[in-house]
Design an enzyme around this catalytic site. Structure first.
Site, short mmCIF file in Angstrom:
data_model
loop_
_atom_site.label_atom_id
_atom_site.label_comp_id
_atom_site.label_asym_id
_atom_site.label_seq_id
_atom_site.Cartn_x
_atom_site.Cartn_y
_atom_site.Cartn_z
CD GLU A 196 50.06 56.84 56.70
OE1 GLU A 196 51.07 56.56 57.36
OE2 GLU A 196 49.18 56.00 56.41
CD GLU A 241 48.16 48.70 63.61
OE1 GLU A 241 48.11 48.93 62.40
OE2 GLU A 241 47.20 48.25 64.27
CD GLU A 290 41.67 48.46 59.97
OE1 GLU A 290 42.73 48.98 59.56
OE2 GLU A 290 41.54 47.99 61.12
CE LYS A 328 51.07 47.75 61.25
NZ LYS A 328 50.94 49.22 61.26
#
Length: 415
Positions: free
Chosen positions: A208, A252, A388, A152
């Site tokens: 987050e 992910e 996104e 990733k």
């Protein structure tokens, strides 16, 4: 802020109280648990190697504590890259600090009464990279994943606007849209620039939590796997349900959670990791999130030390970190600076909260640069990743009351 007001805040302030007294040049950080408003700079942590940051900060805080002052607090922001090739870490002790309760609905009412943040564009915004170049970066990342260079990586875009923006009003709007997240405004101006009134503010509304420490409790809430929300309720629900079942997004997410858990375990007597992620909603995005909770083994370990052990997580860099970070440096085409770094506070007891620096912008007197990224894994689609990043940029654009076309017509885009 006068001393009388400062002491009153320490006893009974709300996040809305602190927001009302925020002015450009101050520092503000708020979570669902606590809010802080700082004025003035007593001292800045001197430059040091990244590997020494946590120890230097802890020693600095303990020195202040031993001088008999109230519990000292360090605030600030650290960049995505700590190797000296980007923005410098900025951690400081404020001259005055007011502490209040966490963000609540009173912030929403305050924002509704606030006037526009006054953003007015004076020229065409600059996007880096362009939409086609970004899709090309995604295709290159997918090729590298097929070649097993990494599993990733995370590719982002920056959007620079020439505009005059009222930072206090923007901060209130962001806080009102982020009741369950982490809202911040960090003054980045050096002393000379501040005297000249040339403040530059790192401002944002991150969903987050990288790491929080409250006594022996450690908490991290990584997010990975996302999809833009829809204004249609039925479609929005379909997207949320689809995200929970997406093989690509669950993979992910697992990469991120496994890495965070591995980094936290050496500091914990025990660590609880939920077996499956849950949904987290922001006004523009659905995210997969997992809240990890641990019991700290050694109270001498500060929140900043553990946060730095986690940074950068695969949520903002990739996995494995070294080749993913190299790909970002080679492909992205701009300096992330503080975007995807960490922002927050740590006190002399070691407690603190550090959010991932997301949904953010650096705002100056006449311009602002916004940032957003997307995780790339096997199965990612270049156009969807582009969209996104656009959806994430709209968190800040909406708070600025700006409507912009951010990408080429989807129908003309190639995959």
């Amino acid at each position: 802020m006068n001393d009388r007001l400062h002491h009153a805040f320490l006893k009974q302030a709300s996040a809305a109280d602190l927001l009302q007294h925020y002015q450009t040049g101050a520092t503000f950080f708020a979570s669902p648990r606590r809010s802080l408003l700082a004025h003035g700079v007593k001292a800045v942590l001197p430059p040091c190697e990244a590997s020494q940051l946590a120890a230097k900060a802890a020693a600095w805080l303990q020195e202040a504590r031993q001088e008999g002052r109230p519990p000292a607090v360090l605030m600030g922001a650290l960049p995505f890259r700590l190797d000296g090739s980007s923005a410098s870490p900025y951690l400081y002790m404020p001259q005055q600090l007011a502490s209040g309760a966490g963000v609540d609905n009173a912030v929403t009412a305050l924002s509704q009464a606030e006037k526009s943040c006054g953003a007015q564009l004076s020229m065409t915004p600059l996007m880096q990279p362009t939409p086609e170049a970004y899709r090309g970066n995604v295709r290159s990342a997918l090729a590298a994943i097929r070649d097993s260079r990494f599993e990733k990586t995370v590719l982002s875009r920056s959007l620079t606007l020439d505009a005059k923006i009222a930072v206090p009003a923007l901060l209130q709007r962001l806080a009102a849209r982020n009741l369950r997240g982490y809202t911040f405004a960090i003054d980045l101006a050096d002393a000379a620039a501040a005297r000249a009134g040339a403040h530059r503010t790192l401002i944002g509304a991150s969903p987050e939590l990288l790491l929080a420490r409250y006594g022996r409790e450690l908490v991290s809430h990584p997010l990975a796997g996302s999809i833009p929300r829809s204004a249609d309720a039925a479609e929005d629900r379909r997207r949320a349900d689809g995200l929970l079942q997406s093989v690509k997004d669950l993979h992910e997410h697992a990469l991120v959670v496994d890495a965070v858990a591995a980094a936290m375990r050496p500091y914990c007597k025990n660590l609880k990791v939920p077996a499956a992620p849950s949904l987290l909603a922001t006004p523009t995005m659905w995210h997969l999130g997992t809240e990890l909770r641990g019991e700290l083994a050694d109270l001498a370990t500060t929140s900043l030390e553990v946060a730095l052990a986690l940074h950068p997580t695969p949520a903002v860099c990739g996995h494995p970190a070294a080749p993913a970070a190299k790909f970002i440096a080679d492909a992205e085409g701009f300096d992330r600076r503080y975007f995807a770094g960490l922002v927050g506070w740590c006190d002399s007891r070691g407690d603190g909260e550090w959010a991932v620096t997301l949904r953010c912008a650096e705002v100056g007197a006449d311009s602002a640069t916004l940032y957003a990224g997307a995780g790339i894994v096997a199965g990612s689609e270049p156009q969807l990743e582009l969209l996104e990043t656009s959806a994430k940029l709209r968190t800040m654009l909406a708070a600025m009351n700006l409507e912009l076309m951010l990408e080429d017509e989807p129908a003309k885009a190639t995959s």
